[in-house]
Scaffold this active site. Structure first.
Site, PDB file in Angstrom:
ATOM      1  N   ARG A 170      44.699  47.574  48.482  1.00 40.33           N
ATOM      2  CA  ARG A 170      46.072  47.139  48.251  1.00 40.33           C
ATOM      3  C   ARG A 170      46.440  47.207  46.668  1.00 40.33           C
ATOM      4  O   ARG A 170      47.227  46.433  46.077  1.00 40.33           O
ATOM      5  CB  ARG A 170      46.271  45.581  48.889  1.00 40.33           C
ATOM      6  CG  ARG A 170      46.032  45.793  50.237  1.00 40.33           C
ATOM      7  CD  ARG A 170      47.209  46.023  50.951  1.00 40.33           C
ATOM      8  NE  ARG A 170      47.109  46.120  52.416  1.00 40.33           N
ATOM      9  CZ  ARG A 170      46.951  45.308  53.577  1.00 40.33           C
ATOM     10  NH1 ARG A 170      47.554  44.282  53.265  1.00 40.33           N
ATOM     11  NH2 ARG A 170      46.752  45.751  54.862  1.00 40.33           N
TER      12      ARG A 170
HETATM   13  C1  LIG Z   1      55.798  43.241  59.166  1.00 38.07           C
HETATM   14  C2  LIG Z   1      54.881  43.668  57.729  1.00 38.07           C
HETATM   15  C3  LIG Z   1      53.952  44.499  58.078  1.00 38.07           C
HETATM   16  C4  LIG Z   1      53.201  44.904  57.104  1.00 38.07           C
HETATM   17  N1  LIG Z   1      51.885  45.379  57.303  1.00 38.07           N
HETATM   18  C5  LIG Z   1      51.241  46.080  56.545  1.00 38.07           C
HETATM   19  C6  LIG Z   1      49.954  46.773  56.680  1.00 38.07           C
HETATM   20  O1  LIG Z   1      49.478  46.765  57.696  1.00 38.07           O
HETATM   21  N2  LIG Z   1      49.576  47.393  55.655  1.00 38.07           N
HETATM   22  C7  LIG Z   1      49.788  47.136  54.310  1.00 38.07           C
HETATM   23  O2  LIG Z   1      49.126  47.769  53.376  1.00 38.07           O
HETATM   24  N3  LIG Z   1      50.993  46.451  54.184  1.00 38.07           N
HETATM   25  C8  LIG Z   1      51.784  45.887  55.094  1.00 38.07           C
HETATM   26  N4  LIG Z   1      52.990  45.228  54.717  1.00 38.07           N
HETATM   27  C9  LIG Z   1      53.522  45.164  53.198  1.00 38.07           C
HETATM   28  C10 LIG Z   1      54.482  46.245  52.923  1.00 38.07           C
HETATM   29  O3  LIG Z   1      55.055  46.621  54.152  1.00 38.07           O
HETATM   30  C11 LIG Z   1      53.786  47.275  52.143  1.00 38.07           C
HETATM   31  O4  LIG Z   1      53.363  46.919  51.088  1.00 38.07           O
HETATM   32  C12 LIG Z   1      55.037  48.594  51.900  1.00 38.07           C
HETATM   33  O5  LIG Z   1      54.230  49.482  51.518  1.00 38.07           O
HETATM   34  C13 LIG Z   1      55.924  48.052  50.713  1.00 38.07           C
HETATM   35  O6  LIG Z   1      56.755  49.116  50.386  1.00 38.07           O
HETATM   36  P1  LIG Z   1      58.196  48.867  50.167  1.00 38.07           P
HETATM   37  O7  LIG Z   1      59.157  50.108  50.137  1.00 38.07           O
HETATM   38  O8  LIG Z   1      58.834  47.867  50.936  1.00 38.07           O
HETATM   39  O9  LIG Z   1      58.107  48.236  48.719  1.00 38.07           O
HETATM   40  P2  LIG Z   1      58.866  47.068  47.890  1.00 38.07           P
HETATM   41  O10 LIG Z   1      58.577  45.499  48.785  1.00 38.07           O
HETATM   42  O11 LIG Z   1      60.337  47.316  47.828  1.00 38.07           O
HETATM   43  O12 LIG Z   1      58.264  46.944  46.539  1.00 38.07           O
HETATM   44  C14 LIG Z   1      57.070  46.656  46.337  1.00 38.07           C
HETATM   45  C15 LIG Z   1      56.256  47.212  45.129  1.00 38.07           C
HETATM   46  O13 LIG Z   1      56.263  48.472  45.041  1.00 38.07           O
HETATM   47  C16 LIG Z   1      57.034  49.056  43.912  1.00 38.07           C
HETATM   48  N5  LIG Z   1      57.709  50.244  44.307  1.00 38.07           N
HETATM   49  C17 LIG Z   1      58.691  50.516  45.472  1.00 38.07           C
HETATM   50  N6  LIG Z   1      59.003  51.720  45.589  1.00 38.07           N
HETATM   51  C18 LIG Z   1      58.383  52.279  44.291  1.00 38.07           C
HETATM   52  C19 LIG Z   1      58.573  53.643  43.884  1.00 38.07           C
HETATM   53  N7  LIG Z   1      59.512  54.745  44.356  1.00 38.07           N
HETATM   54  N8  LIG Z   1      57.985  53.783  42.606  1.00 38.07           N
HETATM   55  C20 LIG Z   1      57.465  52.945  41.809  1.00 38.07           C
HETATM   56  N9  LIG Z   1      57.207  51.656  42.489  1.00 38.07           N
HETATM   57  C21 LIG Z   1      57.887  51.250  43.629  1.00 38.07           C
HETATM   58  C22 LIG Z   1      58.000  47.809  43.614  1.00 38.07           C
HETATM   59  O14 LIG Z   1      58.602  48.094  42.361  1.00 38.07           O
HETATM   60  C23 LIG Z   1      57.403  46.794  43.909  1.00 38.07           C
HETATM   61  O15 LIG Z   1      56.444  46.512  42.591  1.00 38.07           O
HETATM   62  C24 LIG Z   1      53.670  44.682  55.735  1.00 38.07           C
HETATM   63  C25 LIG Z   1      54.788  43.997  55.391  1.00 38.07           C
HETATM   64  C26 LIG Z   1      55.573  43.484  56.518  1.00 38.07           C
HETATM   65  C27 LIG Z   1      56.939  42.852  56.402  1.00 38.07           C
END
Ligand SMILES: Cc1cc2nc3c(=O)[nH]c(=O)nc-3n(C[C@H](O)[C@H](O)[C@H](O)COP(=O)(O)OP(=O)(O)OC[C@H]3O[C@@H](n4cnc5c(N)ncnc54)[C@H](O)[C@@H]3O)c2cc1C
Length: 292
Positions: A170
């Site tokens: 992570r």
């Molecule tokens: C229901 C649910 C289930 C989940 N299951 C899992 C799982 O099984 N495994 C897992 O690992 N995670 C899981 N997660 C966590 C989450 O979905 C992941 O961490 C996801 O990859 C985050 O992506 P995001 O676009 O929503 O990022 P955001 O929440 O928008 O941002 C998170 C971070 O990433 C950075 N970021 C986003 N896009 C970029 C970009 N293009 N360039 C640089 N930095 C960027 C942001 O600045 C921030 O620091 C889950 C979350 C939920 C709500």
């Protein structure tokens, strides 16, 4: 006169951030931009650098807890088509940072690329998933990544090769402002078999996720050998509640927020759970969600 002269069509002022994150919490961003081209994105970044305005990059907002006060700077959201592309290569994919992870997974499965099916059901974007090295079922983003093109806070575009990037549980070394694109390479497999596996994994993911698709977030990293959810349960905190916030009954590592819940209460609840697990079980939980 706007301080983002010439970019007013993509920059909004005092944009509420609650509709842009899955917990649907948090105050407004002073500035909020949805650029439609790389030139516009660079223009915003350079202007913020010149005026010393802080910048944050928001993906789908599935892994952020935004403060009630919001963010007193610029939030950039890569929602346009330019930042959502997926290109199929001979042995892999090239994806833009704003592309939905679901699109990445389904394209890989259709093309007979094995690995990404493990991530089925994880919400978010490819950029967010790479930044935090999203993982599930033994697969993680980093293991397939060949290179990434990033934009720095000073507006420079740099290409990072696999040897220049590190991925851990992570977490990743990709800390530049924007992951613009990334290329991935995969082993080949039968698309029919991959589809069957993906469907099975999807059912299993659904059965361990909250019934409410929105209003939730994943709280703690699994500390190794045991899940954070089981530690929370063993510490007797499954029913924990704080005002309009509660833990999910099925998987207590998910926080569920009702309308009007405050980020301040969420942070207090997260800290109380952390302290209680430490006190009762002697295990230090690490917060997985980013607090803005
Ligand atoms: C229901 C649910 C289930 C989940 N299951 C899992 C799982 O099984 N495994 C897992 O690992 N995670 C899981 N997660 C966590 C989450 O979905 C992941 O961490 C996801 O990859 C985050 O992506 P995001 O676009 O929503 O990022 P955001 O929440 O928008 O941002 C998170 C971070 O990433 C950075 N970021 C986003 N896009 C970029 C970009 N293009 N360039 C640089 N930095 C960027 C942001 O600045 C921030 O620091 C889950 C979350 C939920 C709500």
């Amino acid at each position: 006169m706007s301080i983002f002269e010439g970019l007013q069509h993509i920059v909004r002022v005092d944009e509420p951030l609650a509709p842009h994150n899955t917990l649907q919490m948090g105050g407004p961003a002073k500035y909020f931009a949805e650029p439609t081209t790389i030139e516009e994105l660079r223009g915003i970044v350079l202007e913020c650098d010149r005026q010393q305005i802080g910048i944050r990059l928001l993906g789908s907002g599935t892994n952020v807890l935004i403060s009630d006060e919001g963010y007193d700077g610029m939030v950039i959201h890569l929602s346009s088509a330019e930042f959502s592309k997926v290109v199929v290569l001979q042995n892999g994919l090239c994806c833009s940072g704003g592309c939905k992870l679901a699109h990445f997974v389904s394209t890989a499965v259709r093309e007979g690329f094995s690995g990404p099916e493990n991530l089925v059901g994880i919400p978010g974007t490819v950029g967010g998933a790479l930044h935090g090295n999203a993982s599930a079922n033994g697969g993680d983003m980093g293991q397939w990544t060949l290179s990434a093109e990033v934009l720095t806070r000073s507006g420079e575009i740099i290409k990072r090769s696999a040897s220049e990037m590190n991925f851990g549980y992570r977490q990743s070394s990709l800390s530049e402002l924007v992951i613009l694109t990334a290329t991935f390479s995969f082993e080949s497999a039968d698309p029919v078999e991959l589809t069957k596996r993906m469907q099975k994994l999807w059912i299993s993911k659904k059965s361990s996720s909250p019934d409410i698709a929105s209003h939730c977030a994943f709280l703690f990293k699994d500390p190794g050998g045991v899940t954070a959810a089981s530690l929370i349960e063993d510490a007797g905190l499954k029913q924990a509640q704080n005002g309009l916030l509660r833990l999910d009954r099925k998987n207590p590592n998910y926080l569920i927020a009702s309308d009007g819940a405050s980020s301040h209460d969420a942070v207090s609840m997260i800290n109380e759970i952390k302290e209680s697990v430490m006190k009762k079980l002697g295990v230090e939980l690490e917060i997985g969600i980013e607090i803005w």
